[in-house]
Motif scaffolding. Structure first.
Motif, PDB file in Angstrom:
ATOM      1  N   UNK A   1       0.822  -1.213   0.000  1.00 20.02           N
ATOM      2  CA  UNK A   1       0.000   0.000   0.000  1.00 20.02           C
ATOM      3  C   UNK A   1       0.855   1.263   0.000  1.00 20.02           C
ATOM      4  N   UNK A   2       2.127   1.133   0.335  1.00 13.14           N
ATOM      5  CA  UNK A   2       3.018   2.292   0.408  1.00 13.14           C
ATOM      6  C   UNK A   2       3.735   2.556  -0.914  1.00 13.14           C
ATOM      7  N   UNK A   3       3.534   1.696  -1.918  1.00  9.61           N
ATOM      8  CA  UNK A   3       4.181   1.890  -3.215  1.00  9.61           C
ATOM      9  C   UNK A   3       3.434   2.964  -3.987  1.00  9.61           C
ATOM     10  N   UNK A   4       4.134   4.025  -4.333  1.00  8.22           N
ATOM     11  CA  UNK A   4       3.517   5.133  -5.061  1.00  8.22           C
ATOM     12  C   UNK A   4       3.762   5.035  -6.570  1.00  8.22           C
ATOM     13  N   UNK A   5       4.991   4.694  -6.941  1.00  2.20           N
ATOM     14  CA  UNK A   5       5.390   4.728  -8.347  1.00  2.20           C
ATOM     15  C   UNK A   5       6.371   3.602  -8.640  1.00  2.20           C
ATOM     16  N   UNK A   6       6.468   3.244  -9.919  1.00  6.25           N
ATOM     17  CA  UNK A   6       7.471   2.287 -10.382  1.00  6.25           C
ATOM     18  C   UNK A   6       8.279   2.921 -11.500  1.00  6.25           C
ATOM     19  N   UNK A   7       9.512   2.475 -11.666  1.00  2.00           N
ATOM     20  CA  UNK A   7      10.369   2.949 -12.749  1.00  2.00           C
ATOM     21  C   UNK A   7      11.433   1.901 -13.044  1.00  2.00           C
ATOM     22  N   UNK A   8      12.189   2.100 -14.103  1.00  2.41           N
ATOM     23  CA  UNK A   8      13.283   1.207 -14.475  1.00  2.41           C
ATOM     24  C   UNK A   8      14.605   1.783 -13.978  1.00  2.41           C
TER      25      UNK A   8
ATOM     26  N   UNK B   1      17.762   6.216 -14.051  1.00  2.00           N
ATOM     27  CA  UNK B   1      16.393   5.726 -14.002  1.00  2.00           C
ATOM     28  C   UNK B   1      15.647   6.108 -15.279  1.00  2.00           C
ATOM     29  N   UNK B   2      14.562   5.389 -15.535  1.00  2.00           N
ATOM     30  CA  UNK B   2      13.751   5.660 -16.723  1.00  2.00           C
ATOM     31  C   UNK B   2      13.241   7.092 -16.696  1.00  2.00           C
ATOM     32  N   UNK B   3      12.954   7.667 -17.876  1.00  2.00           N
ATOM     33  CA  UNK B   3      12.466   9.050 -17.896  1.00  2.00           C
ATOM     34  C   UNK B   3      11.155   9.236 -17.162  1.00  2.00           C
ATOM     35  N   UNK B   4      10.347   8.178 -17.113  1.00  2.00           N
ATOM     36  CA  UNK B   4       9.011   8.286 -16.533  1.00  2.00           C
ATOM     37  C   UNK B   4       8.839   7.292 -15.389  1.00  2.00           C
ATOM     38  N   UNK B   5       8.187   7.739 -14.328  1.00  2.00           N
ATOM     39  CA  UNK B   5       7.748   6.871 -13.240  1.00  2.00           C
ATOM     40  C   UNK B   5       6.232   6.749 -13.335  1.00  2.00           C
ATOM     41  N   UNK B   6       5.702   5.555 -13.110  1.00  2.00           N
ATOM     42  CA  UNK B   6       4.265   5.339 -13.310  1.00  2.00           C
ATOM     43  C   UNK B   6       3.621   4.786 -12.042  1.00  2.00           C
ATOM     44  N   UNK B   7       2.353   5.108 -11.856  1.00  2.04           N
ATOM     45  CA  UNK B   7       1.602   4.508 -10.757  1.00  2.04           C
ATOM     46  C   UNK B   7       1.295   3.056 -11.100  1.00  2.04           C
ATOM     47  N   UNK B   8       1.162   2.184 -10.104  1.00  2.00           N
ATOM     48  CA  UNK B   8       0.963   0.760 -10.374  1.00  2.00           C
ATOM     49  C   UNK B   8      -0.228   0.445 -11.276  1.00  2.00           C
ATOM     50  N   UNK B   9      -1.287   1.250 -11.210  1.00  2.00           N
ATOM     51  CA  UNK B   9      -2.470   0.962 -12.035  1.00  2.00           C
ATOM     52  C   UNK B   9      -2.183   1.068 -13.529  1.00  2.00           C
ATOM     53  N   UNK B  10      -1.124   1.775 -13.906  1.00  2.00           N
ATOM     54  CA  UNK B  10      -0.774   1.877 -15.319  1.00  2.00           C
ATOM     55  C   UNK B  10      -0.344   0.525 -15.904  1.00  2.00           C
ATOM     56  N   UNK B  11       0.062  -0.397 -15.044  1.00  2.00           N
ATOM     57  CA  UNK B  11       0.492  -1.715 -15.501  1.00  2.00           C
ATOM     58  C   UNK B  11      -0.671  -2.696 -15.620  1.00  2.00           C
ATOM     59  N   UNK B  12      -1.841  -2.321 -15.100  1.00  2.00           N
ATOM     60  CA  UNK B  12      -3.025  -3.157 -15.229  1.00  2.00           C
ATOM     61  C   UNK B  12      -2.811  -4.564 -14.698  1.00  2.00           C
ATOM     62  N   UNK B  13      -3.186  -5.548 -15.485  1.00  2.00           N
ATOM     63  CA  UNK B  13      -3.097  -6.954 -15.085  1.00  2.00           C
ATOM     64  C   UNK B  13      -1.666  -7.435 -14.888  1.00  2.00           C
ATOM     65  N   UNK B  14      -0.701  -6.667 -15.380  1.00  2.00           N
ATOM     66  CA  UNK B  14       0.697  -7.096 -15.298  1.00  2.00           C
ATOM     67  C   UNK B  14       1.367  -6.695 -13.977  1.00  2.00           C
TER      68      UNK B  14
END
Length: 330
Positions: free
Chosen positions: A161-168, A197-210
């Protein structure tokens, strides 16, 4: 939601919201000047950023502009904490096997983790500037999360629940400096230069089922000097999920908003998926023939790290870097 940090001459850059297709962006200075500021008050600021993201994707954002990854800093150009784990135990096992070192059984249930430098990350398209090829220059393709505040002793079932964003991540390693450092018993330091790090950080919902069970179930692609050398699935053979890494980190301490936690080098037991660092390729060569053949990176080499969605579209944008000798940089 997708966020990035634009170079503006300051240490922390300018927070921007980026469209889902990575084609356009909009400055978020009316909401939060930097990503760290957004993370510090996420529950209040994130909904405002998400509303701007919705308008941007619909073509209704005022003063939008073309998104250019080369103009970006790391999403968090400097962070309060950067802790890198080693979730893909297959990677550790191979590297140790290559040097005839037995892997402790504890590695399967107690994560490895080190604390790296977090005061000077480099951008996704910035050069990797080093002084010597003799240091054994290697890329490491990883995934990372950025967290909010996490209390000490947080339970694994709540840690996600504390994860805000993901990136490479490209967690650059200097392989020939590592053995003597580890022999001292205090861990990595000189052998771990600035990460990118990747240019963009994304919220977990952007990954959908993955995004499932605290893991990203998509291939992570590494292209070295224009050749695809690895595309292991990040959700396969990940022994420790991100919630488990968070729990490990916070066993004896709090973690504050803006903490970055890395997965470690993405690695699959299926060797046909290639490699996410040169050390693993060399380890396989050692095991097979007794001698490594693949060289480490040279000045002028390039590395590209990217993750594509099911439609072949880039999710985070690409890390695209060249290795450059110090004296060749003005």
């Amino acid at each position: 939601m997708k966020l990035a940090t634009l170079k503006d001459g300051s240490r922390d850059g300018q927070l921007i919201v980026v469209s889902r297709d990575l084609k356009t962006a909009c400055i978020a200075n009316g909401i939060a000047p930097s990503l760290q500021r957004a993370l510090d008050d996420w529950n209040f600021i994130a909904p405002q950023l998400d509303e701007l993201y919705t308008r941007l994707n619909a073509g209704r954002a005022v003063n939008s502009f073309d998104f250019v990854a080369e103009k970006c800093m790391a999403p968090l150009p400097r962070a309060y904490q950067w802790a890198d784990g080693s979730s893909y135990v297959n990677h550790v096992e191979l590297v140790r096997k290559a040097r005839n070192a037995e892997m402790p059984e504890s590695f399967w249930h107690d994560p490895l983790m080190y604390q790296g430098g977090s005061d000077d990350f480099i951008g996704p398209c910035d050069d990797i500037v080093l002084a010597s090829e003799e240091w054994g220059i290697d890329f490491e393709s990883e995934i990372a999360v950025i967290t909010g505040d996490i209390p000490m002793g947080e339970k694994v079932q709540y840690a996600g629940e504390h994860i805000r964003l993901l990136m490479l991540v490209n967690d650059v390693s200097l392989r020939n400096l590592i053995p003597s450092e580890l022999a001292k018993g205090f861990g990595f330091f000189q052998s771990k230069p600035a990460s990118s790090f990747s240019p963009v950080a994304v919220t977990p919902d952007e990954l959908g089922e993955f995004w499932k069970d605290g893991k990203v179930h998509l291939p992570l692609r590494s292209t070295w000097n224009g050749n695809l050398v690895g595309q292991p699935n990040a959700g396969v053979d990940m022994v420790f999920s991100f919630p488990q890494l968070i729990t490990h980190l916070c066993k004896t301490r709090n973690a504050r908003a803006g903490t970055i936690i890395g997965s470690g080098t993405v690695s699959n037991k299926d060797a046909s998926k290639g490699f996410s660092c040169i050390a693993e390729k060399r380890a396989l060569e050692m095991i097979a023939t007794g001698e490594p053949v693949t060289p480490f990176m040279r000045f002028g080499d390039t590395i590209k790290i990217e993750m594509l969605d099911k439609n072949g579209k880039s999710i985070f944008g690409a890390i695209e870097q060249s290795v450059v000798e110090t004296d060749s940089v003005n």
